[in-house]
Motif scaffolding. Structure first.
Motif, PDB file in Angstrom:
ATOM      1  N   TRP A 288      14.336   2.366 -56.416  1.00 45.59           N
ATOM      2  CA  TRP A 288      15.439   1.575 -56.981  1.00 45.59           C
ATOM      3  C   TRP A 288      15.450   0.159 -56.410  1.00 45.59           C
ATOM      4  CZ3 TRP A 288      18.148   2.282 -61.169  1.00 45.59           C
ATOM      5  CH2 TRP A 288      18.292   3.563 -61.696  1.00 45.59           C
ATOM      6  N   ALA A 289      15.129   0.038 -55.135  1.00 42.08           N
ATOM      7  CA  ALA A 289      15.056  -1.306 -54.542  1.00 42.08           C
ATOM      8  C   ALA A 289      13.938  -2.120 -55.175  1.00 42.08           C
ATOM      9  CB  ALA A 289      14.845  -1.194 -53.032  1.00 42.08           C
TER      10      ALA A 289
ATOM     11  N   GLU B 231      18.353  -3.400 -40.432  1.00 40.42           N
ATOM     12  CA  GLU B 231      19.496  -3.761 -41.261  1.00 40.42           C
ATOM     13  C   GLU B 231      19.120  -3.575 -42.733  1.00 40.42           C
ATOM     14  OE1 GLU B 231      22.508  -4.543 -40.490  1.00 40.42           O
ATOM     15  OE2 GLU B 231      22.303  -4.672 -38.312  1.00 40.42           O
ATOM     16  N   PRO B 232      19.236  -2.342 -43.247  1.00 40.50           N
ATOM     17  CA  PRO B 232      18.804  -2.077 -44.624  1.00 40.50           C
ATOM     18  C   PRO B 232      19.565  -2.873 -45.676  1.00 40.50           C
ATOM     19  CG  PRO B 232      19.947  -0.178 -43.689  1.00 40.50           C
ATOM     20  CD  PRO B 232      19.696  -1.119 -42.570  1.00 40.50           C
TER      21      PRO B 232
ATOM     22  N   ASP C 283       6.881  -0.098 -50.429  1.00 40.63           N
ATOM     23  CA  ASP C 283       7.260   1.046 -49.590  1.00 40.63           C
ATOM     24  C   ASP C 283       7.233   0.675 -48.115  1.00 40.63           C
ATOM     25  OD1 ASP C 283       4.506   0.748 -50.002  1.00 40.63           O
ATOM     26  OD2 ASP C 283       4.083   2.816 -49.404  1.00 40.63           O
ATOM     27  N   GLU C 284       6.231  -0.112 -47.698  1.00 39.17           N
ATOM     28  CA  GLU C 284       6.162  -0.544 -46.300  1.00 39.17           C
ATOM     29  C   GLU C 284       7.274  -1.532 -45.972  1.00 39.17           C
ATOM     30  OE1 GLU C 284       2.372  -1.845 -44.918  1.00 39.17           O
ATOM     31  OE2 GLU C 284       1.258  -0.410 -46.137  1.00 39.17           O
ATOM     32  N   VAL C 285       7.558  -2.434 -46.904  1.00 39.61           N
ATOM     33  CA  VAL C 285       8.621  -3.419 -46.682  1.00 39.61           C
ATOM     34  C   VAL C 285       9.957  -2.721 -46.467  1.00 39.61           C
ATOM     35  CG1 VAL C 285       9.949  -5.266 -47.775  1.00 39.61           C
ATOM     36  CG2 VAL C 285       7.464  -5.272 -47.960  1.00 39.61           C
TER      37      VAL C 285
ATOM     38  N   VAL D  24      14.723   1.987 -44.765  1.00 38.22           N
ATOM     39  CA  VAL D  24      14.871   2.663 -46.058  1.00 38.22           C
ATOM     40  C   VAL D  24      13.597   3.477 -46.299  1.00 38.22           C
ATOM     41  CG1 VAL D  24      15.244   2.384 -48.533  1.00 38.22           C
ATOM     42  CG2 VAL D  24      16.288   0.769 -46.922  1.00 38.22           C
ATOM     43  N   THR D  25      13.689   4.787 -46.189  1.00 36.22           N
ATOM     44  CA  THR D  25      12.500   5.648 -46.280  1.00 36.22           C
ATOM     45  C   THR D  25      12.556   6.623 -47.448  1.00 36.22           C
ATOM     46  OG1 THR D  25      13.505   7.186 -44.699  1.00 36.22           O
ATOM     47  CG2 THR D  25      12.036   5.494 -43.808  1.00 36.22           C
TER      48      THR D  25
END
Length: 448
Positions: free
Chosen positions: A283-284, A337-338, A267-269, A275-276
């Motif tokens: 999904w990532a 840059e997601p 989640d932090e990465v 991406v929040t």
């Protein structure tokens, strides 16, 4: 069948380990003062301790009995995590919930049939942590006993990396079912039910040995009585005196440490890259874990054909180093840059994940006719022990931000401390692994 059950058990065990990784805020709401990564860390520590016993236990009782017993231990642990909260859920599923008002009873203001208290959650988690090495340390043994020499790396990759599908499931199902407090009760009940059903299936179908050994090296071990393995401590001493053993161990530790750190702080990465949204993060994370499995199968098949363990491992480590960088690097000129972040995450999984099964097979190859379970126990011990140390260190390092090239307008950027830590581990592993030069004893016995 054996590979399917072992892979499923590994999947469920890591699903439990990382079950709250995608919902840390909800877990902390349910258990104030407790953290998701703290629970994961305790699981890994129990895993480390169990790795010390798994080899001798399997040598005494056999693979079949140990897998069955461990499946029961995991099912009981999952049941404790669900607690009595599973009872009203079962009644609701049967449509008779309203007939039993005692389900609303509270003890000291806490629902008796709700989520169990944290000590019970912790006990169940530790039970699963103790069972997991019996699923994670045995793939090389299962591959040696059931698969031909040109199938072993692939079968080991499937069994060893299928736990990553469990982590992916944790991200997807956890974020969907447990995005609110009451959902955790249903979420843990689902896991407990699946563990119970899998344990029943394991008792019915899991076999010990095939009717005919699948390879020349396995026939040789059986003929010479070399399946009567020495105690674990004796095997460990022998392994570290064997040329070539320590470098596959280092590569395995590097791989498992990176995957566990990224999985624990996904989640932090993702937040760093902009991406929040919780579902997108889930999904990532699932894509990262599935890429690990896919990479293991594809590269495992290549290694099965060519036996190019060193060449493939060095390439994977080098490419992993490149893929780690975008996970914590923000270039000020372009901002977040997601897309690049997600692509790098998937590519990291594809290249860093296969290092584990490839080097598990390499370690077994160079130590032949040593105990396959002992080899993997040493690797799992090293990997999970280092992960247990690195997860809290990486958590603290993630809060550190370093500016690179501050006086160069188009190149000025900042990088997080946890990424620096992972890159340092990767560079050191690559440099050490370059010195690998040992005979492939099992491959020579097979005539490969």
């Amino acid at each position: 069948v054996q590979l399917g059950y072992l892979s499923t058990l590994a999947l469920l065990s890591d699903w439990i380990c990382f079950s709250t990784a995608s919902i840390p805020d909800v877990f902390e709401e349910a258990y104030p003062g407790r953290t998701s990564d703290g629970l994961i860390d305790k699981f890994l520590l129990m895993n480390v301790l169990s790795c010390l016993a798994v080899t001798d236990v399997i040598a005494r009782f056999g693979l079949q009995r140990c897998i069955k017993a461990s499946s029961v231990l995991m099912a009981v642990g999952a049941g404790l995590r669900s607690g009595l909260g599973i009872v009203p859920i079962l009644f609701e599923m049967l449509g008779i919930r309203e007939n039993f008002t005692f389900l609303d009873v509270k003890v000291f203001g806490v629902p008796l049939f709700g989520l169990p208290p944290y000590p019970v959650i912790l006990t169940g988690t530790l039970m699963v942590g103790a069972a997991q090495p019996f699923f994670q340390c045995t793939p090389p043994l299962l591959s040696a006993q059931w698969f031909a020499s040109n199938e072993r790396a692939t079968s080991t990759a499937i069994a060893l990396n299928f736990n990553q599908v469990g982590i992916a499931t944790a991200f997807l199902v956890g974020s969907k079912m447990a995005d609110v407090l009451d959902g955790i009760r249903w979420y843990f009940a689902l896991i407990a039910l699946l563990c119970t059903l899998t344990s029943i299936g394991t008792f019915w179908h899991f076999q010990d040995l095939p009717p005919v050994p699948p390879s020349a090296s396995e026939i040789e071990k059986l003929q010479k009585g070399q399946h009567n393995e020495p105690p674990f401590r004796v095997s460990v001493k022998s392994f570290f005196s064997t040329p070539g053993f320590s470098r596959p161990l280092a590569a395995f530790i590097c791989s498992i440490a990176i995957t566990n750190v990224v999985g624990a702080f996904i989640d932090e990465v993702m937040e760093r890259g902009g991406v929040t949204d919780r579902r997108t993060v889930a999904w990532a994370g699932a894509g990262f874990e599935c890429a690990i499995v896919l990479g293991g199968i594809i590269l495992g098949q290549y290694v099965d054909r060519t036996k190019e363990y060193k060449k493939v491992t060095l390439a994977c480590i080098a490419l992993s180093l490149i893929c780690i960088l975008p996970l914590g690097l923000t270039e000020h000129q372009f901002g977040q840059e997601p897309v690049i972040l997600v692509i790098s995450l998937f590519m990291l999984g594809f290249f860093v994940g296969p290092v584990q099964p490839i080097n598990a097979e390499l370690a077994v190859d160079v130590t032949f006719p040593g105990d396959e379970t002992a080899v993997e126990s040493v690797q799992q011990f090293g990997g999970n022990f280092c992960s247990a140390l690195l997860v809290p260190v990486a958590g603290r390092a993630a809060k550190l931000d370093y500016t690179l090239l501050p006086n160069v307008p188009f190149l000025e950027s900042d990088i997080r401390g946890d990424v620096i830590l992972m890159m340092l581990v990767t560079v050191m592993t690559y440099a050490y692994y370059c010195g690998f030069n040992a005979p492939l004893r099992r491959s020579m016995a097979d005539g490969d």
